[in-house]
Design an enzyme around this catalytic site. Structure first.
Site, short mmCIF file in Angstrom:
data_model
loop_
_atom_site.label_atom_id
_atom_site.label_comp_id
_atom_site.label_asym_id
_atom_site.label_seq_id
_atom_site.Cartn_x
_atom_site.Cartn_y
_atom_site.Cartn_z
N TYR A 123 0.97 -1.72 -0.21
CA TYR A 123 0.47 -0.30 0.36
C TYR A 123 0.81 1.43 -0.18
CZ TYR A 123 -4.36 -2.97 0.93
OH TYR A 123 -5.59 -3.69 0.36
N LYS A 170 4.13 -14.48 5.07
CA LYS A 170 4.55 -15.96 4.05
C LYS A 170 5.93 -15.78 4.22
CE LYS A 170 3.83 -18.23 0.27
NZ LYS A 170 2.58 -19.38 0.27
N ASP A 203 -0.82 -18.88 3.22
CA ASP A 203 -1.81 -19.88 2.66
C ASP A 203 -2.98 -20.35 3.80
OD1 ASP A 203 0.49 -19.66 2.45
OD2 ASP A 203 0.21 -20.92 0.46
N ASP A 227 -5.42 -6.89 4.59
CA ASP A 227 -7.63 -6.34 4.08
C ASP A 227 -8.07 -7.35 3.26
OD1 ASP A 227 -8.73 -5.14 2.81
OD2 ASP A 227 -7.54 -4.80 0.82
N ASP A 231 -12.50 -9.16 5.16
CA ASP A 231 -13.08 -9.46 4.07
C ASP A 231 -13.35 -11.25 4.88
OD1 ASP A 231 -13.41 -7.64 3.43
OD2 ASP A 231 -13.74 -7.53 1.70
P1 ATP Z 1 -14.03 -2.04 -1.09
O1 ATP Z 1 -13.49 -1.57 -2.08
O2 ATP Z 1 -14.26 -0.07 -1.50
O3 ATP Z 1 -13.84 -2.11 0.31
P2 ATP Z 1 -15.96 -4.08 -2.30
O4 ATP Z 1 -15.62 -3.80 -3.78
O5 ATP Z 1 -15.44 -5.01 -1.58
O6 ATP Z 1 -15.23 -2.58 -1.97
P3 ATP Z 1 -17.98 -3.27 -0.55
O7 ATP Z 1 -18.82 -1.92 -1.40
O8 ATP Z 1 -17.17 -3.49 0.38
O9 ATP Z 1 -17.00 -4.15 -1.16
O10 ATP Z 1 -19.25 -4.63 -0.49
C1 ATP Z 1 -18.99 -5.89 -0.84
C2 ATP Z 1 -20.29 -6.17 -1.44
O11 ATP Z 1 -21.21 -6.20 0.31
C3 ATP Z 1 -21.65 -4.72 -1.80
O12 ATP Z 1 -21.67 -5.64 -3.18
C4 ATP Z 1 -22.90 -5.59 -1.00
O13 ATP Z 1 -22.97 -6.20 -1.67
C5 ATP Z 1 -22.24 -6.33 0.10
N1 ATP Z 1 -22.49 -5.64 1.09
C6 ATP Z 1 -21.29 -4.53 2.31
N2 ATP Z 1 -21.46 -3.40 2.37
C7 ATP Z 1 -22.89 -3.55 3.02
C8 ATP Z 1 -23.95 -3.71 4.19
N3 ATP Z 1 -23.69 -2.80 5.27
N4 ATP Z 1 -25.38 -4.12 4.40
C9 ATP Z 1 -25.49 -5.48 3.16
N5 ATP Z 1 -24.38 -5.44 2.57
C10 ATP Z 1 -23.24 -5.02 2.05
#
Ligand code: ATP
Length: 332
Positions: A123, A170, A203, A227, A231
Site C-alpha cells: 500500500y 509468507k 495460505d 485487508d 473480508d
Molecule cells: P471496497 O473495495 O471499497 O472495499 P468492495 O468492492 O470490497 O469495496 P463493498 O462495497 O465492501 O465492496 O461491498 C461488497 C458487497 O457486500 C456489496 O456488493 C454488497 O452487496 C455487500 N455489502 C457490503 N456492505 C454491506 C452492508 N452494510 N449491508 C449489506 N450488504 C453489504
C-alpha cells in the site's frame, strides 16, 4: 460534548452513517459533529478528493467517524482511505470479528481480532513501469513499523486478556519483507510471556480460518494480508454488514466499517448499518463514553436476539430504516 470530524461517505455511506448518528444520540453519546465531504462527493462539487479543511479538522479533533468513501478510478486520484491513514499515521487497524445472535453464518463461537499494519507493505503505492509491458510494485517493510504494530497487538492482547497472537505471513517466499515482519513480532513476543505466540503461513491460515476459525484469537498481519483476511473473516460471521474497524495512531483515531460503499445496493434502503453502529460503539469506548457505548451495544444485541427486524444480508426482511427504528426503540 466531544468534537468529531464526520464524513458520511458515498454509496451506502450516507444511509448507514445517518442511521448510526441517530442511534448514537439516543444512546446518550456526547458528540458534536463537524461534517465534511470526501472522495466522489467532494470531486463532484469541484473540491479535492481529500479537502484540506477536512484534514485540518481531523488534525484538531483527533477523532474521525467515516462512512465508506469511493476513490475515483483514474490517474491522479490516490485512495482517500490510504491517504488518511498515512497522513495521520493511523498505523494500527483493529477489527473485532464475532458472531451475533440469529445471524446465519457458517460458524458459531467465532471471536477473533484482526490487527492489520496500516501504513506499509504494497500500500505504499510505489509502482512504476520498468519498460513497456513490465511493471514493478514495491512492498515496503521497516523494522520500525513492524515492531510498532507488534507491540500494539501484544499490548492490546494483554490489556483485554486475549490468550494468543498468531502472526500471518509468507516469510517462506518473501524472505526479506515478511521475514522482517515475522522477526520483529517474534522479538516483541519475548517481552509478553503471558500471551502465547504462533505464526502461520498466509495460505494455510486462510484454509484454517474457513475450517476451524475458533482456534484463532488475535491475528497480526501486514497490510495486504490484513485487508484480504478481514473480508474473509467477515464472511465467517455473516458478512461485511457486521464488521467494524478502528484505525489508530498515537494522537488520532478513525472509526469506520470494514465494508466499502457497496454501489450495487446504494439508495435502495436495504444496507445493514450494524458495522457502522459497531464502529460508533468502538469510538465511544475510545472517547471513554462507556455508558453510552454499553447502551448502544445492549440495544444492538437485543435487536439481534429478537431477530424480528434484521436486514436482508443476514437473512431478515427489514430495510435500513426498520432495523434502525428497532435499535432506537430499545434506547428510548
Ligand atoms: P471496497 O473495495 O471499497 O472495499 P468492495 O468492492 O470490497 O469495496 P463493498 O462495497 O465492501 O465492496 O461491498 C461488497 C458487497 O457486500 C456489496 O456488493 C454488497 O452487496 C455487500 N455489502 C457490503 N456492505 C454491506 C452492508 N452494510 N449491508 C449489506 N450488504 C453489504
Amino acid at each position: 460534548m466531544r468534537d468529531v470530524t464526520l464524513v458520511r461517505g458515498d454509496g451506502i455511506g450516507p444511509e448507514v452513517v445517518t442511521a448510526t448518528m441517530q442511534v448514537l444520540e439516543a444512546a446518550g453519546a456526547k458528540l458534536h459533529w463537524i461534517e465534511f465531504k470526501a472522495g466522489l462527493n467532494a470531486v463532484s462539487e469541484g473540491k479535492a478528493v481529500l479537502p484540506p479543511d477536512l484534514l485540518e479538522s481531523f488534525e484538531h479533533t483527533g477523532v474521525c467517524f467515516k462512512g465508506p468513501v469511493t476513490t475515483p478510478v483514474g490517474a491522479g486520484f490516490s485512495s482517500v482511505n490510504v491517504a488518511l491513514r498515512r497522513r495521520f499515521e493511523l498505523f494500527a487497524n483493529l477489527r473485532p470479528v464475532y458472531n451475533l445472535p440469529n445471524v446465519r453464518s457458517r460458524f458459531d463461537n467465532v471471536d477473533l481480532v484482526i490487527v492489520r499494519e496500516n501504513t506499509e507493505g504494497l500500500y505504499s503505492g510505489l509502482e512504476h513501469e520498468v519498460v513497456p509491458g513490465v511493471v514493478e510494485s514495491l512492498k515496503i517493510a521497516t523494522e520500525k513499523a513492524s515492531t510498532r504494530i507488534a507491540k500494539f497487538a501484544f499490548d492490546y492482547a494483554s490489556r483485554l486478556g486475549r490468550r494468543k497472537i498468531n502472526v500471518i505471513h509468507k516469510a517462506n517466499i518473501l524472505k526479506l519483507s515478511d521475514g522482517l515482519f515475522l522477526r520483529c513480532a517474534r522479538d516483541v513476543a519475548r517481552n509478553y510471556p503471558g500471551v502465547q505466540f504462533a505464526d502461520t503461513i498466509v495460505d494455510n491460515a486462510c484454509m484454517q480460518l474457513v475450517m476451524n476459525p475458533q482456534q484463532f484469537d488475535v491475528l497480526l498481519l501486514e497490510n495486504l494480508y490484513g485487508d484480504i483476511v478481514s473480508d474473509l473473516c467477515a464472511g465467517l460471521v455473516g458478512g461485511l454488514g457486521l464488521v467494524a474497524g478502528a484505525n489508530l495512531g498515537e494522537r488520532h483515531a478513525m472509526f469506520e466499517a470494514v465494508h466499502g460503499s457497496a454501489p450495487d445496493i446504494a439508495g435502495k434502503g436495504i444496507a445493514n448499518p450494524t458495522a457502522v453502529m459497531i464502529a460508533g460503539e468502538m469510538m465511544l469506548r475510545h472517547l471513554e463514553q462507556r455508558e453510552a457505548a454499553d447502551r448502544l451495544r445492549g440495544a444492538l444485541l437485543a435487536v439481534y436476539a429478537d431477530g424480528q427486524h434484521l436486514t436482508g444480508d443476514v437473512g431478515g426482511k427489514a430495510g435500513t430504516e426498520e432495523f434502525t427504528k428497532a435499535v432506537l426503540s430499545r434506547l428510548r
